[in-house]
Design an enzyme around this catalytic site. Structure first.
Site, mmCIF file in Angstrom:
data_model
loop_
_atom_site.group_PDB
_atom_site.id
_atom_site.type_symbol
_atom_site.label_atom_id
_atom_site.label_comp_id
_atom_site.label_asym_id
_atom_site.label_seq_id
_atom_site.Cartn_x
_atom_site.Cartn_y
_atom_site.Cartn_z
ATOM 1 N N CYS A 12 0.821 -1.216 0.000
ATOM 2 C CA CYS A 12 0.000 0.000 0.000
ATOM 3 C C CYS A 12 0.851 1.260 0.000
ATOM 4 C CB CYS A 12 -0.938 -0.013 1.199
ATOM 5 S SG CYS A 12 -2.143 -1.316 1.089
ATOM 6 N N GLN A 210 -11.431 -11.633 -10.598
ATOM 7 C CA GLN A 210 -11.088 -10.250 -10.239
ATOM 8 C C GLN A 210 -11.140 -10.101 -8.718
ATOM 9 O OE1 GLN A 210 -10.125 -7.866 -12.288
ATOM 10 N NE2 GLN A 210 -10.745 -8.597 -14.314
ATOM 11 N N GLU A 260 -9.133 -18.817 -23.392
ATOM 12 C CA GLU A 260 -8.380 -18.714 -22.130
ATOM 13 C C GLU A 260 -7.372 -19.860 -22.070
ATOM 14 O OE1 GLU A 260 -8.185 -16.861 -19.076
ATOM 15 O OE2 GLU A 260 -6.788 -18.464 -18.588
ATOM 16 N N ASP A 308 -8.607 -8.681 -22.428
ATOM 17 C CA ASP A 308 -8.257 -8.358 -21.035
ATOM 18 C C ASP A 308 -7.028 -9.180 -20.656
ATOM 19 O OD1 ASP A 308 -8.237 -7.709 -18.386
ATOM 20 O OD2 ASP A 308 -10.156 -8.631 -17.883
ATOM 21 N N CYS A 335 -4.716 -4.327 -16.772
ATOM 22 C CA CYS A 335 -4.320 -4.098 -15.375
ATOM 23 C C CYS A 335 -2.918 -3.500 -15.330
ATOM 24 C CB CYS A 335 -4.406 -5.392 -14.566
ATOM 25 S SG CYS A 335 -3.544 -6.752 -15.317
#
Ligand code: SAH
Length: 378
Positions: A12, A210, A260, A308, A335
């Site tokens: 973080c 996700q 996939e 994605d 991402c």
């Protein structure tokens, strides 16, 4: 709120900035990335943030040390940073870990020592289906025998009835990859079921799902709104995971084909389509690039592509196949905006362009940001 972990795990990085400031930093990052890549025509929308940017992670991976202290790894190392409460995930996950900690001691389960390649327990993975309140516990071990597992599981489940399955994942390799290939279900069915955008999804230990449920719904709605589907389209859902976005799109189109590479995720996807009674979707277990090249050779009609990819982005060959298939629209979800920007530069050369980037904050307090770009053929 402040991070309660005394010695920081390093995840973080933005925790000491206000949430609005974090969103501004992420937007500026996207703007700079586009500018540095001479994509000055792009406008970056405000980052779609969370109302309550805490307790959002539905998956945690925890390691134990030889003293049975649990924690996250310190950044770029395998040193464990013990913690008591992490604000990124729900408190129940920490309580489950504490219970596991006491059971490990009582059942005298040895902790894996990577230097000596000895000891049993390597990691504990906890996955939460937040809407359905179902929990999966995966015990990653250096052996396929977990003595006393029946009583161990019974005690755990008695304390936490939301645990619907406990899986033993066997990883005997000397590697920092957490999950091994082999699995043994110790309790329950080996999967949990979550609800996302009104559909149900089975999730098994190795499938991608996700990690931020709330923001995932926002991300998918945004991406599908941008596609503005009319009902007659043939859509490719590339890098589809367990088939979530393709299935959510399926009621608005003629047909969806998901591709996939992870075979467990494809199994989940096929089961998910059945469970939701969706018949206009099929899934292919293949490398997305190889599959796109095959489609291009077959001259398959494709109207839209949802892509994605993982952090590494897509490939030139994948994008060359897009040009041959010539869909009108490509929605690119990423991402890692840096690889997305690399790829959209290439796509621009092939005639697929846009001028807006939509960031979504899937990972508050960290430096990561998810972005959507809708490209159309000019
Ligand atoms: N669209 C899904 C998954 C996105 S994550 C969702 O929203 O949940 C990226 C996915 O790409 C993962 O499931 C990963 O297993 C898959 N993947 C990675 N490399 C791939 C490749 N070369 N071909 C196909 N899929 C790939």
């Amino acid at each position: 709120m402040k991070c309660l972990i005394e010695k920081k795990c390093g995840s973080c990085k933005y925790i000491n900035s206000s949430y609005q400031k974090q969103l501004d930093i992420k937007k500026e990052y996207c703007k700079k990335l586009l500018k540095d890549n001479r994509l000055d025509m792009y406008h970056v929308e405000d980052v779609l943030g969370m109302e309550h940017p805490y307790e959002y992670r539905n998956k945690i991976i925890i390691a134990f040390n030889q003293k049975y202290e649990f924690g996250f790894y310190e950044e770029d190392s395998h040193k464990i940073i013990p913690y008591d409460r992490c604000l990124l995930h729900e408190e129940v996950s920490d309580l489950i870990i504490k219970k596991i900690q006491s059971l490990l001691k009582r059942y005298r389960i040895s902790i894996y020592d990577e230097n000596r390649n000895k000891g049993l327990l390597r990691h504990v993975l906890i996955r939460r289906a937040i809407v359905s309140d179902q929990t999966m516990v995966v015990l990653v071990c250096n052996d396929n025998v977990f003595k006393g597992s029946k009583n161990f599981c019974n005690e755990l489940i008695k304390s936490f009835p939301s645990i619907k399955t406990v899986v033993l994942n066997v990883n005997k390799r000397k590697t920092s990859i957490v999950l091994g290939n082999d699995e043994k279900v110790l309790y329950g069915k080996g999967f949990i079921v979550d609800e996302l955008c009104g559909l149900k999804f089975k999730i098994s230990p190795k499938s991608f799902y996700q990690i931020n449920h709330y923001q995932c719904e926002i991300l998918y709605h945004k991406a599908l709104n941008l596609l503005n589907l009319k009902g007659n389209e043939i859509v490719i859902d590339a890098y589809c995971g367990i088939g979530t976005i393709g299935m959510i799109a399926s009621s608005k189109v003629k047909e969806v084909i998901g591709v996939e590479v992870n075979k467990d995720a494809v199994k989940d996807a096929i089961n998910n389509a059945k469970m939701n009674k969706i018949s206009n979707i099929k899934f292919v277990n293949d490398d997305a690039t190889a599959f796109m090249i095959k489609l291009a050779k077959q001259k398959q009609k494709v109207d839209c592509i949802i892509m994605d990819p993982p952090r590494s982005g897509s490939t030139k060959e994948f994008m060359d196949a897009i040009k041959i298939l010539s869909p009108q629209k490509v929605v690119y979800i990423s991402c890692d905006p840096s690889t997305q920007v690399r790829d959209i530069k290439y796509l621009a050369k092939l005639g697929y362009r846009s001028n807006v980037m939509y960031p979504v904050d899937m990972f508050p307090h960290t430096t990561h940001v998810e972005t959507i770009i809708m490209l159309s053929h000019k």
